[in-house]
Design a protein around this motif. Structure first.
Motif, PDB file in Angstrom:
ATOM      1  N   GLY A   1     -57.815 -53.870   8.129  1.00 16.04           N
ATOM      2  CA  GLY A   1     -58.112 -54.873   9.150  1.00 16.04           C
ATOM      3  C   GLY A   1     -59.414 -54.661   9.895  1.00 16.04           C
ATOM      4  O   GLY A   1     -59.508 -54.987  11.086  1.00 16.04           O
ATOM      5  N   SER A   2     -60.422 -54.154   9.219  1.00 12.14           N
ATOM      6  CA  SER A   2     -61.720 -53.937   9.861  1.00 12.14           C
ATOM      7  C   SER A   2     -62.224 -55.201  10.544  1.00 12.14           C
ATOM      8  O   SER A   2     -62.044 -56.306  10.044  1.00 12.14           O
ATOM      9  N   ARG A   3     -62.896 -55.001  11.664  1.00 11.51           N
ATOM     10  CA  ARG A   3     -63.462 -56.127  12.414  1.00 11.51           C
ATOM     11  C   ARG A   3     -64.987 -56.089  12.427  1.00 11.51           C
ATOM     12  O   ARG A   3     -65.616 -56.866  13.133  1.00 11.51           O
ATOM     13  N   ASP A   4     -65.559 -55.178  11.659  1.00 11.43           N
ATOM     14  CA  ASP A   4     -67.015 -55.034  11.658  1.00 11.43           C
ATOM     15  C   ASP A   4     -67.675 -55.619  10.411  1.00 11.43           C
ATOM     16  O   ASP A   4     -68.850 -55.414  10.175  1.00 11.43           O
ATOM     17  N   GLY A   5     -66.920 -56.355   9.607  1.00 12.17           N
ATOM     18  CA  GLY A   5     -67.480 -56.981   8.411  1.00 12.17           C
ATOM     19  C   GLY A   5     -67.470 -56.094   7.177  1.00 12.17           C
ATOM     20  O   GLY A   5     -68.183 -56.372   6.216  1.00 12.17           O
ATOM     21  N   THR A   6     -66.674 -55.041   7.195  1.00 13.40           N
ATOM     22  CA  THR A   6     -66.607 -54.130   6.046  1.00 13.40           C
ATOM     23  C   THR A   6     -66.264 -54.880   4.764  1.00 13.40           C
ATOM     24  O   THR A   6     -66.946 -54.720   3.748  1.00 13.40           O
ATOM     25  N   THR A   7     -65.248 -55.693   4.798  1.00 16.07           N
ATOM     26  CA  THR A   7     -64.809 -56.411   3.594  1.00 16.07           C
ATOM     27  C   THR A   7     -65.901 -57.347   3.091  1.00 16.07           C
ATOM     28  O   THR A   7     -66.218 -57.356   1.897  1.00 16.07           O
ATOM     29  N   ARG A   8     -66.500 -58.115   3.963  1.00 22.54           N
ATOM     30  CA  ARG A   8     -67.581 -59.023   3.559  1.00 22.54           C
ATOM     31  C   ARG A   8     -68.761 -58.247   2.981  1.00 22.54           C
ATOM     32  O   ARG A   8     -69.372 -58.675   2.003  1.00 22.54           O
ATOM     33  N   TYR A   9     -69.084 -57.127   3.584  1.00 20.45           N
ATOM     34  CA  TYR A   9     -70.182 -56.291   3.084  1.00 20.45           C
ATOM     35  C   TYR A   9     -69.909 -55.830   1.651  1.00 20.45           C
ATOM     36  O   TYR A   9     -70.755 -55.970   0.774  1.00 20.45           O
ATOM     37  N   VAL A  10     -68.727 -55.299   1.420  1.00 18.57           N
ATOM     38  CA  VAL A  10     -68.364 -54.815   0.076  1.00 18.57           C
ATOM     39  C   VAL A  10     -68.382 -55.971  -0.915  1.00 18.57           C
ATOM     40  O   VAL A  10     -68.921 -55.849  -2.019  1.00 18.57           O
TER      41      VAL A  10
ATOM     42  N   MET B   1     -59.496 -45.321  -1.535  1.00 22.51           N
ATOM     43  CA  MET B   1     -60.348 -45.135  -0.362  1.00 22.51           C
ATOM     44  C   MET B   1     -59.838 -46.064   0.738  1.00 22.51           C
ATOM     45  O   MET B   1     -59.863 -47.283   0.593  1.00 22.51           O
ATOM     46  N   SER B   2     -59.354 -45.464   1.801  1.00 26.01           N
ATOM     47  CA  SER B   2     -58.939 -46.292   2.934  1.00 26.01           C
ATOM     48  C   SER B   2     -60.128 -46.411   3.892  1.00 26.01           C
ATOM     49  O   SER B   2     -60.960 -45.508   3.997  1.00 26.01           O
TER      50      SER B   2
ATOM     51  N   VAL C   1     -58.868 -49.887   0.336  1.00 29.28           N
ATOM     52  CA  VAL C   1     -57.851 -50.485   1.188  1.00 29.28           C
ATOM     53  C   VAL C   1     -58.429 -50.585   2.592  1.00 29.28           C
ATOM     54  O   VAL C   1     -58.679 -49.584   3.249  1.00 29.28           O
ATOM     55  N   ASP C   2     -58.677 -51.801   3.031  1.00 30.53           N
ATOM     56  CA  ASP C   2     -59.251 -52.046   4.357  1.00 30.53           C
ATOM     57  C   ASP C   2     -58.117 -52.381   5.321  1.00 30.53           C
ATOM     58  O   ASP C   2     -57.371 -53.334   5.113  1.00 30.53           O
TER      59      ASP C   2
END
Length: 66
Positions: free
Chosen positions: A46-55, A14-15, A43-44
């Motif tokens: 370079g999101s800037r909306d906090g996607t990685t932190r949310y997951v 999932m990108s 696979v993120d």
């Protein structure tokens, strides 16, 4: 060769990019599947909306980093 679906392993890739508002629905759908011989690779790009932190926060118990 056995005809046993448990022997099948599947990787779902999932990108994502800036999809914090909807990625949870996609992850929950994957986790709800009956097929337990699969992995979800997110696979993120370079999101800037906090996607990685949310997951990382919401799915910490299911998360295995590689």
């Amino acid at each position: 060769m056995q005809d046993n679906h448990r022997d099948i392993f599947c990787s779902i890739i999932m990108s994502t990019y800036n999809r914090r508002q909807c990625i949870g629905r996609a992850i929950d759908s994957f986790l709800a599947q009956a097929h337990d011989s699969a992995e979800l690779v997110i696979v993120d790009d370079g999101s800037r909306d906090g996607t990685t932190r949310y997951v990382q926060r919401v799915y910490a118990a299911e998360l295995v980093s590689g």
